[in-house]
Design a protein around this motif. Structure first.
Motif, PDB file in Angstrom:
ATOM      1  N   TRP A  42       1.027  -1.198   0.012  1.00 30.09           N
ATOM      2  CA  TRP A  42       0.001  -0.004   0.032  1.00 30.09           C
ATOM      3  C   TRP A  42       0.878   1.311  -0.082  1.00 30.09           C
ATOM      4  CZ3 TRP A  42      -1.029   4.369   2.484  1.00 30.09           C
ATOM      5  CH2 TRP A  42      -2.199   5.126   2.189  1.00 30.09           C
ATOM      6  N   ARG A  43       2.090   1.229   0.692  1.00 28.21           N
ATOM      7  CA  ARG A  43       2.846   2.498   0.771  1.00 28.21           C
ATOM      8  C   ARG A  43       3.463   2.589  -0.615  1.00 28.21           C
ATOM      9  NH1 ARG A  43       4.581  -0.053   5.320  1.00 28.21           N
ATOM     10  NH2 ARG A  43       6.535  -0.096   4.721  1.00 28.21           N
ATOM     11  N   ALA A  45       2.246   1.863  -3.181  1.00 28.69           N
ATOM     12  CA  ALA A  45       1.293   2.456  -4.206  1.00 28.69           C
ATOM     13  C   ALA A  45       1.038   4.043  -3.772  1.00 28.69           C
ATOM     14  CB  ALA A  45      -0.099   1.572  -4.297  1.00 28.69           C
ATOM     15  N   HIS A  46       1.272   4.497  -2.641  1.00 28.94           N
ATOM     16  CA  HIS A  46       0.943   5.523  -2.172  1.00 28.94           C
ATOM     17  C   HIS A  46       2.191   6.413  -1.541  1.00 28.94           C
ATOM     18  CE1 HIS A  46      -2.935   3.714  -2.149  1.00 28.94           C
ATOM     19  NE2 HIS A  46      -3.293   4.442  -2.238  1.00 28.94           N
ATOM     20  N   VAL A  49       3.250   8.842   1.903  1.00 27.61           N
ATOM     21  CA  VAL A  49       2.281   9.044   3.037  1.00 27.61           C
ATOM     22  C   VAL A  49       3.014   8.722   4.002  1.00 27.61           C
ATOM     23  CG1 VAL A  49       0.134   8.255   3.610  1.00 27.61           C
ATOM     24  CG2 VAL A  49       0.257   8.775   1.348  1.00 27.61           C
ATOM     25  N   ARG A  57      -5.501  10.872   9.452  1.00 28.01           N
ATOM     26  CA  ARG A  57      -6.472  10.229   8.479  1.00 28.01           C
ATOM     27  C   ARG A  57      -7.423   9.111   9.299  1.00 28.01           C
ATOM     28  NH1 ARG A  57      -5.870   6.619   3.064  1.00 28.01           N
ATOM     29  NH2 ARG A  57      -7.985   6.074   2.949  1.00 28.01           N
ATOM     30  N   ASP A  78     -15.446   3.863   0.675  1.00 32.64           N
ATOM     31  CA  ASP A  78     -14.460   3.567  -0.270  1.00 32.64           C
ATOM     32  C   ASP A  78     -14.853   2.620  -1.515  1.00 32.64           C
ATOM     33  OD1 ASP A  78     -12.777   4.900   1.301  1.00 32.64           O
ATOM     34  OD2 ASP A  78     -11.420   3.413   2.078  1.00 32.64           O
ATOM     35  N   PHE A  85      -7.971  -1.021  -3.069  1.00 28.17           N
ATOM     36  CA  PHE A  85      -6.392  -1.331  -3.257  1.00 28.17           C
ATOM     37  C   PHE A  85      -6.401  -3.179  -3.531  1.00 28.17           C
ATOM     38  CE2 PHE A  85      -2.871  -2.975  -0.404  1.00 28.17           C
ATOM     39  CZ  PHE A  85      -1.792  -2.720  -1.137  1.00 28.17           C
ATOM     40  N   ASP A  94      -9.344   1.564   0.176  1.00 29.46           N
ATOM     41  CA  ASP A  94      -8.213   2.111   0.613  1.00 29.46           C
ATOM     42  C   ASP A  94      -7.937   2.487   2.065  1.00 29.46           C
ATOM     43  OD1 ASP A  94      -5.914   3.910  -0.442  1.00 29.46           O
ATOM     44  OD2 ASP A  94      -7.149   5.523   0.534  1.00 29.46           O
ATOM     45  N   ALA A  98      -4.583   1.413   4.152  1.00 29.52           N
ATOM     46  CA  ALA A  98      -4.088   2.387   4.973  1.00 29.52           C
ATOM     47  C   ALA A  98      -3.954   1.914   6.400  1.00 29.52           C
ATOM     48  CB  ALA A  98      -4.858   3.812   5.026  1.00 29.52           C
TER      49      ALA A  98
END
Length: 107
Positions: A42-43, A45-46, A49, A57, A78, A85, A94, A98
């Motif tokens: 995930w990190r 892909a983002h 962050v 968040r 989402d 994701f 998502d 996260a």
């Protein structure tokens, strides 16, 4: 088999008390190495962050069980808007991704 609801509840419980909770003790079916892999994916892909951004968040009112209903609604929202994701055949919201990312940073 773990349901999506159980998975989200486990993630929130772990995130709510990271210093006290250990995935392998509280949720024997939740593989800590998988949490790391999914969180890392995930990190990737983002990019950019940070952990504090995820904390703000996901837990704007602080951590704890009171956050669970809001996170469930956020995850459902989402999916409704297509914010998903995908990781190795899993389709996570998502928000769920996260949560994995935050846990992987804290683990």
């Amino acid at each position: 088999m773990t349901s999506r609801r159980d998975l989200l509840a486990a993630l929130v419980a772990l995130a709510a008390t990271p210093a006290l909770a250990r995935a392998e003790v509280l949720f024997p079916g939740l593989d800590p190495a998988a949490v790391q892999r999914i969180g890392q994916a995930w990190r990737v892909a983002h990019p950019g962050v940070a952990g504090q951004t995820l904390e703000t968040r996901l837990f704007p009112g602080g951590r704890g069980k009171a956050a669970l209903p809001r996170l469930r609604e956020q995850a459902a929202a989402d999916f409704r808007r297509g914010a998903v994701f995908a990781y190795r055949g899993w389709r996570l919201s998502d928000t769920e991704g996260a949560l994995f990312a935050l846990l992987s940073l804290e683990g």
